[in-house]
Design a protein around this motif. Structure first.
Motif, PDB file in Angstrom:
ATOM      1  N   PHE A 162      -0.152  -3.890   1.575  1.00 21.43           N
ATOM      2  CA  PHE A 162      -0.171  -5.090   2.416  1.00 21.43           C
ATOM      3  C   PHE A 162      -1.630  -5.447   2.672  1.00 21.43           C
ATOM      4  O   PHE A 162      -2.333  -4.757   3.416  1.00 21.43           O
ATOM      5  CB  PHE A 162       0.565  -4.850   3.744  1.00 21.43           C
ATOM      6  N   VAL A 163      -2.072  -6.524   2.039  1.00 21.90           N
ATOM      7  CA  VAL A 163      -3.492  -6.880   2.030  1.00 21.90           C
ATOM      8  C   VAL A 163      -3.742  -8.123   2.872  1.00 21.90           C
ATOM      9  O   VAL A 163      -3.171  -9.184   2.618  1.00 21.90           O
ATOM     10  CB  VAL A 163      -3.977  -7.115   0.585  1.00 21.90           C
ATOM     11  N   VAL A 164      -4.613  -7.972   3.861  1.00 22.61           N
ATOM     12  CA  VAL A 164      -5.056  -9.119   4.649  1.00 22.61           C
ATOM     13  C   VAL A 164      -6.459  -9.499   4.194  1.00 22.61           C
ATOM     14  O   VAL A 164      -7.114  -8.758   3.461  1.00 22.61           O
ATOM     15  CB  VAL A 164      -5.035  -8.825   6.161  1.00 22.61           C
ATOM     16  N   ARG A 165      -6.902 -10.644   4.645  1.00 24.09           N
ATOM     17  CA  ARG A 165      -8.205 -11.148   4.196  1.00 24.09           C
ATOM     18  C   ARG A 165      -8.974 -11.728   5.380  1.00 24.09           C
ATOM     19  O   ARG A 165      -8.415 -12.478   6.192  1.00 24.09           O
ATOM     20  CB  ARG A 165      -7.991 -12.209   3.119  1.00 24.09           C
ATOM     21  N   THR A 166     -10.257 -11.369   5.467  1.00 27.14           N
ATOM     22  CA  THR A 166     -11.132 -11.914   6.502  1.00 27.14           C
ATOM     23  C   THR A 166     -12.576 -11.841   6.023  1.00 27.14           C
ATOM     24  O   THR A 166     -12.960 -10.908   5.314  1.00 27.14           O
ATOM     25  CB  THR A 166     -10.994 -11.147   7.835  1.00 27.14           C
ATOM     26  N   ASP A 167     -13.379 -12.827   6.431  1.00 20.69           N
ATOM     27  CA  ASP A 167     -14.785 -12.799   6.029  1.00 20.69           C
ATOM     28  C   ASP A 167     -15.591 -11.835   6.893  1.00 20.69           C
ATOM     29  O   ASP A 167     -16.800 -11.702   6.716  1.00 20.69           O
ATOM     30  CB  ASP A 167     -15.390 -14.203   6.055  1.00 20.69           C
ATOM     31  N   ARG A 168     -14.889 -11.136   7.798  1.00 18.65           N
ATOM     32  CA  ARG A 168     -15.512 -10.074   8.595  1.00 18.65           C
ATOM     33  C   ARG A 168     -14.817  -8.743   8.309  1.00 18.65           C
ATOM     34  O   ARG A 168     -14.543  -7.963   9.209  1.00 18.65           O
ATOM     35  CB  ARG A 168     -15.450 -10.441  10.078  1.00 18.65           C
ATOM     36  N   ARG A 169     -14.561  -8.506   7.035  1.00 17.51           N
ATOM     37  CA  ARG A 169     -13.776  -7.353   6.603  1.00 17.51           C
ATOM     38  C   ARG A 169     -14.319  -6.014   7.116  1.00 17.51           C
ATOM     39  O   ARG A 169     -13.577  -5.190   7.659  1.00 17.51           O
ATOM     40  CB  ARG A 169     -13.696  -7.347   5.070  1.00 17.51           C
ATOM     41  N   ASP A 170     -15.611  -5.775   6.942  1.00 22.19           N
ATOM     42  CA  ASP A 170     -16.183  -4.484   7.341  1.00 22.19           C
ATOM     43  C   ASP A 170     -16.086  -4.278   8.851  1.00 22.19           C
ATOM     44  O   ASP A 170     -15.814  -3.164   9.319  1.00 22.19           O
ATOM     45  CB  ASP A 170     -17.634  -4.374   6.879  1.00 22.19           C
ATOM     46  N   GLU A 171     -16.288  -5.350   9.610  1.00 23.46           N
ATOM     47  CA  GLU A 171     -16.136  -5.259  11.063  1.00 23.46           C
ATOM     48  C   GLU A 171     -14.695  -4.931  11.438  1.00 23.46           C
ATOM     49  O   GLU A 171     -14.439  -4.093  12.313  1.00 23.46           O
ATOM     50  CB  GLU A 171     -16.538  -6.573  11.722  1.00 23.46           C
ATOM     51  N   LEU A 172     -13.759  -5.593  10.786  1.00 26.29           N
ATOM     52  CA  LEU A 172     -12.344  -5.357  11.078  1.00 26.29           C
ATOM     53  C   LEU A 172     -11.958  -3.915  10.747  1.00 26.29           C
ATOM     54  O   LEU A 172     -11.244  -3.264  11.515  1.00 26.29           O
ATOM     55  CB  LEU A 172     -11.467  -6.333  10.295  1.00 26.29           C
ATOM     56  N   GLN A 173     -12.447  -3.416   9.623  1.00 23.61           N
ATOM     57  CA  GLN A 173     -12.102  -2.044   9.240  1.00 23.61           C
ATOM     58  C   GLN A 173     -12.614  -1.042  10.273  1.00 23.61           C
ATOM     59  O   GLN A 173     -11.889  -0.113  10.664  1.00 23.61           O
ATOM     60  CB  GLN A 173     -12.660  -1.723   7.858  1.00 23.61           C
ATOM     61  N   LEU A 174     -13.849  -1.235  10.741  1.00 21.47           N
ATOM     62  CA  LEU A 174     -14.404  -0.342  11.760  1.00 21.47           C
ATOM     63  C   LEU A 174     -13.634  -0.469  13.072  1.00 21.47           C
ATOM     64  O   LEU A 174     -13.346   0.533  13.747  1.00 21.47           O
ATOM     65  CB  LEU A 174     -15.888  -0.660  11.979  1.00 21.47           C
ATOM     66  N   PHE A 175     -13.285  -1.691  13.435  1.00 19.64           N
ATOM     67  CA  PHE A 175     -12.534  -1.912  14.675  1.00 19.64           C
ATOM     68  C   PHE A 175     -11.179  -1.217  14.622  1.00 19.64           C
ATOM     69  O   PHE A 175     -10.765  -0.543  15.578  1.00 19.64           O
ATOM     70  CB  PHE A 175     -12.357  -3.410  14.907  1.00 19.64           C
TER      71      PHE A 175
END
Length: 366
Positions: A288-301
């Protein structure tokens, strides 16, 4: 921490069946090319609606040996072009270049991230001889459209179905669309072995025979070798494990779809795009793949919230060091996708509490 995928828990559901199957093989005294493999090949072929299934060592070998067999049949020659989606795992491309064929990278559909018939048609040249259609993340590519273009231009179609066991369009499953298909049963797949394993599916008896011979040192009769083959066989233990898990595959797909439905209904963060699905039966939600231009921030969060995520995939094949000669290619959509995608946990053994935690964590990101 909510694990991205808990294989111990997943396989633990079937522990007694798996142990029984393993003991059956051990007690048989026959461990390569025996009854378990023959039975699994028949059962998986029947499940997919295809005449022939040939066990091989892994998914990459399944693709590589399919293309190699077509070369032996005179249907492909070194230097022929093979259309591949630029947005894929490198194994899809490795199979092409291993056969000294030329990969033609094509940008994916911007909505599904899969190869489209429009993309295939735009990439055709007089040297185009085959299409490698990848069913990325568990969703079938536009196989009706791709097969129509292939028929019009006399092209071979090889499905990379490593992530799409059980996906279908109009009742026709992954593996039953192309002239051949390669499947992986890597442990993390929807139908996963307890080690490496793969198969080739085809309706063509000559292709099936060639793949089997090529994967057995180029031999059909012991100590007599017709081809410069390799050692690529699906062993009896893995075949027995897969027979157990195949019986539960549809049930697991239903659970994955239920989780995906919860994610799609519950995730409402405007910073995060969720997957598009045009046809529900075409997606089995391997990832299940989501997409955001703040990917690295989201992963850390999400990690801080106790949710493990992975990236599929951080670097596209044409930007890998292994393909330095293609590094100058500019494929903006593919490159953007690879910089923005993030895979959320999805597994048949996830609890409702875990699903709700993932949704809440994604929605809390700001």
């Amino acid at each position: 921490m909510i694990n991205f995928l808990d294989l111990k828990k997943l396989n633990g559901v079937y522990a007694s069946e798996l142990l029984e199957a393993c003991a059956r093989v051990i007690d048989s005294g026959w461990y390569i090319c025996g009854k378990e493999l023959a039975a699994f090949e028949q059962e998986f072929a029947s499940y997919c609606g295809v005449e022939h299934c040939v066990g091989v060592a892994n998914g990459l070998d399944a693709l590589t040996l399919s293309l190699r067999a077509w070369k032996e049949m005179g249907l492909l020659r070194e230097g022929d072009e093979v259309i591949v989606p630029a947005n894929t795992y490198i194994a899809s491309v490795l199979a092409v270049t291993e056969n000294r064929l030329v990969p033609i990278f094509v940008e994916p559909d911007p909505v599904t991230f899969n190869l489209s018939s429009k993309g295939v048609r735009a990439a055709l040249t007089p040297k185009t001889k085959a299409v490698l259609a990848v069913h990325l993340y568990g969703q079938l590519a536009d196989m009706p459209g791709i097969m129509a273009v292939a028929a019009e231009h006399n092209l071979l179609v090889l499905e990379d179905a490593a992530q799409a066991h059980g996906a279908s369009i109009d009742g026709r499953k992954a593996g039953a669309w192309g002239h051949a298909a390669g499947f992986s049963f890597y442990p993390g797949k929807n139908l996963g072995a307890l080690g490496d394993a793969g198969v080739v599916l085809t309706q063509n008896v000559e292709l099936a025979k060639l793949v089997r011979g090529l994967g057995n040192y180029g031999s059909y009769k012991k100590y007599e070798n017709e081809y410069l083959g390799v050692n690529s066989r699906l062993d009896e233990i893995q075949a027995a494990m897969l027979r157990v898990k195949l019986a539960h595959l549809d049930q697991e797909i239903a659970l994955r779809r239920k989780i995906a439905d919860s994610y799609r209904a519950g995730i409402s963060n405007p910073l995060v795009s969720i997957p598009y699905v045009g046809n529900e039966e075409s997606h089995v939600w391997h990832i299940f793949v989501v997409r955001t231009d703040r990917r690295d921030e989201l992963q850390l969060f999400l990690a801080d919230q106790g949710v493990q995520t992975l990236i599929h995939y951080p670097v596209p094949p044409h930007k890998q060091q292994a393909y330095a000669s293609y590094n100058s290619l500019t494929l903006p959509l593919t490159e953007t996708i690879h910089s923005e995608v993030l895979s959320l946990p999805i597994s048949p053994v996830m609890t409702q509490e875990e699903i709700s935690t993932v949704i809440g964590a994604v929605n809390a990101f700001a």
